[in-house]
Design a protein around this motif. Structure first.
Motif, PDB file in Angstrom:
ATOM      1  N   HIS A  22       7.745   4.293  -0.784  1.00  0.00           N
ATOM      2  CA  HIS A  22       8.141   4.847   0.512  1.00  0.00           C
ATOM      3  C   HIS A  22       6.945   5.459   1.242  1.00  0.00           C
ATOM      4  N   HIS A  23       6.126   6.214   0.534  1.00  0.00           N
ATOM      5  CA  HIS A  23       4.966   6.851   1.171  1.00  0.00           C
ATOM      6  C   HIS A  23       3.937   5.822   1.614  1.00  0.00           C
ATOM      7  N   LEU A  24       3.724   4.798   0.800  1.00  0.00           N
ATOM      8  CA  LEU A  24       2.795   3.732   1.189  1.00  0.00           C
ATOM      9  C   LEU A  24       3.288   3.053   2.471  1.00  0.00           C
ATOM     10  N   ALA A  25       4.587   2.783   2.531  1.00  0.00           N
ATOM     11  CA  ALA A  25       5.159   2.156   3.724  1.00  0.00           C
ATOM     12  C   ALA A  25       5.007   3.058   4.949  1.00  0.00           C
ATOM     13  N   GLU A  26       5.283   4.355   4.779  1.00  0.00           N
ATOM     14  CA  GLU A  26       5.167   5.299   5.892  1.00  0.00           C
ATOM     15  C   GLU A  26       3.752   5.342   6.449  1.00  0.00           C
ATOM     16  N   LEU A  27       2.767   5.167   5.569  1.00  0.00           N
ATOM     17  CA  LEU A  27       1.370   5.211   5.993  1.00  0.00           C
ATOM     18  C   LEU A  27       0.845   3.847   6.430  1.00  0.00           C
ATOM     19  N   GLY A  28       1.701   2.840   6.367  1.00  0.00           N
ATOM     20  CA  GLY A  28       1.298   1.514   6.816  1.00  0.00           C
ATOM     21  C   GLY A  28       0.342   0.804   5.881  1.00  0.00           C
ATOM     22  N   ILE A  29       0.346   1.183   4.611  1.00  0.00           N
ATOM     23  CA  ILE A  29      -0.529   0.550   3.624  1.00  0.00           C
ATOM     24  C   ILE A  29       0.189  -0.666   3.047  1.00  0.00           C
ATOM     25  N   GLU A  30      -0.399  -1.825   3.229  1.00  0.00           N
ATOM     26  CA  GLU A  30       0.199  -3.052   2.710  1.00  0.00           C
ATOM     27  C   GLU A  30       0.358  -2.931   1.201  1.00  0.00           C
ATOM     28  N   SER A  31       1.541  -3.231   0.707  1.00  0.00           N
ATOM     29  CA  SER A  31       1.831  -3.026  -0.711  1.00  0.00           C
ATOM     30  C   SER A  31       2.786  -4.075  -1.235  1.00  0.00           C
ATOM     31  N   GLU A 106      -9.073   5.895 -12.190  1.00  0.00           N
ATOM     32  CA  GLU A 106      -8.767   7.208 -11.644  1.00  0.00           C
ATOM     33  C   GLU A 106      -7.508   7.735 -12.317  1.00  0.00           C
ATOM     34  N   ILE A 107      -7.586   8.944 -12.844  1.00  0.00           N
ATOM     35  CA  ILE A 107      -6.429   9.599 -13.438  1.00  0.00           C
ATOM     36  C   ILE A 107      -5.973  10.617 -12.399  1.00  0.00           C
ATOM     37  N   ALA A 108      -4.868  10.292 -11.737  1.00  0.00           N
ATOM     38  CA  ALA A 108      -4.429  11.116 -10.611  1.00  0.00           C
ATOM     39  C   ALA A 108      -2.962  10.824 -10.323  1.00  0.00           C
ATOM     40  N   CYS A 109      -2.438  11.525  -9.366  1.00  0.00           N
ATOM     41  CA  CYS A 109      -1.065  11.299  -8.910  1.00  0.00           C
ATOM     42  C   CYS A 109      -1.130  10.649  -7.532  1.00  0.00           C
ATOM     43  N   THR A 110      -0.655   9.435  -7.454  1.00  0.00           N
ATOM     44  CA  THR A 110      -0.680   8.708  -6.188  1.00  0.00           C
ATOM     45  C   THR A 110       0.022   9.485  -5.085  1.00  0.00           C
ATOM     46  N   LEU A 111       1.146  10.111  -5.400  1.00  0.00           N
ATOM     47  CA  LEU A 111       1.875  10.872  -4.385  1.00  0.00           C
ATOM     48  C   LEU A 111       1.031  12.006  -3.814  1.00  0.00           C
ATOM     49  N   VAL A 112       0.293  12.687  -4.667  1.00  0.00           N
ATOM     50  CA  VAL A 112      -0.579  13.769  -4.206  1.00  0.00           C
ATOM     51  C   VAL A 112      -1.729  13.198  -3.377  1.00  0.00           C
ATOM     52  N   LEU A 113      -2.336  12.116  -3.849  1.00  0.00           N
ATOM     53  CA  LEU A 113      -3.433  11.498  -3.101  1.00  0.00           C
ATOM     54  C   LEU A 113      -2.976  11.091  -1.704  1.00  0.00           C
ATOM     55  N   LEU A 114      -1.800  10.491  -1.605  1.00  0.00           N
ATOM     56  CA  LEU A 114      -1.276  10.079  -0.310  1.00  0.00           C
ATOM     57  C   LEU A 114      -0.969  11.274   0.589  1.00  0.00           C
ATOM     58  N   ALA A 115      -0.388  12.309   0.011  1.00  0.00           N
ATOM     59  CA  ALA A 115       0.013  13.485   0.786  1.00  0.00           C
ATOM     60  C   ALA A 115      -1.176  14.299   1.297  1.00  0.00           C
ATOM     61  N   THR A 116      -2.319  14.165   0.625  1.00  0.00           N
ATOM     62  CA  THR A 116      -3.480  14.982   0.984  1.00  0.00           C
ATOM     63  C   THR A 116      -4.612  14.146   1.584  1.00  0.00           C
ATOM     64  N   ASP A 117      -4.303  12.939   2.029  1.00  0.00           N
ATOM     65  CA  ASP A 117      -5.287  12.048   2.657  1.00  0.00           C
ATOM     66  C   ASP A 117      -6.491  11.776   1.764  1.00  0.00           C
ATOM     67  N   GLN A 118      -6.270  11.711   0.463  1.00  0.00           N
ATOM     68  CA  GLN A 118      -7.347  11.398  -0.480  1.00  0.00           C
ATOM     69  C   GLN A 118      -7.193  10.002  -1.067  1.00  0.00           C
ATOM     70  N   TYR A 119      -6.222   9.250  -0.574  1.00  0.00           N
ATOM     71  CA  TYR A 119      -5.940   7.930  -1.125  1.00  0.00           C
ATOM     72  C   TYR A 119      -7.058   6.958  -0.775  1.00  0.00           C
TER      73      TYR A 119
END
Length: 119
Positions: A22-31, A106-119
């Motif tokens: 859902h977050h990837l779609a909201e940000l327009g990232i092809e997935s 990368e050992i991380a949380c995708t949801l956090v990366l997306l929410a904080t513009d670090q993706y």
């Protein structure tokens, strides 16, 4: 754009993989998602098996290490730039092989990366 493969994608609304789609779609990232069951989440297709995919930049993993093992060669064959191991999916045994294939680990949380513009 960072075309993303969600490995362990799920139509279950309460799953973290579903939230990531859902977050990837909201940000327009092809997935695209690969899961146990075909379907669609937020207009992103979920397929099964090991389809050959082009131009995958990032693989974000939502599978436990035991379920990752048979997919290692497949993951490498996709030639992603990076792979994100979300909490609970960490698998240090395969990191050297991924790095040797030129894949950033990368050992991380995708949801956090997306929410904080670090993706």
């Amino acid at each position: 754009m960072k075309k993303t493969l969600v490995l362990g994608a799920s139509k279950r609304q309460n799953s973290y993989a579903n939230l990531a789609l859902h977050h990837l779609a909201e940000l327009g990232i092809e997935s695209i998602g690969i899961g146990l069951e075909e379907g669609e989440v937020a207009d992103i297709p979920i397929v099964t098996g090991t389809p050959m995919l082009d131009d995958i930049h990032t693989i974000t993993v939502y599978l436990n290490p035991k379920r990752q093992a048979p997919l290692l060669e497949y993951i490498i064959s996709l030639h992603p730039n990076r792979i994100i191991f979300n909490p609970g999916t960490e698998n240090p045994a395969i990191y050297p092989k991924l790095r040797n294939a030129g894949i950033e680990v990368e050992i991380a949380c995708t949801l956090v990366l997306l929410a904080t513009d670090q993706y």
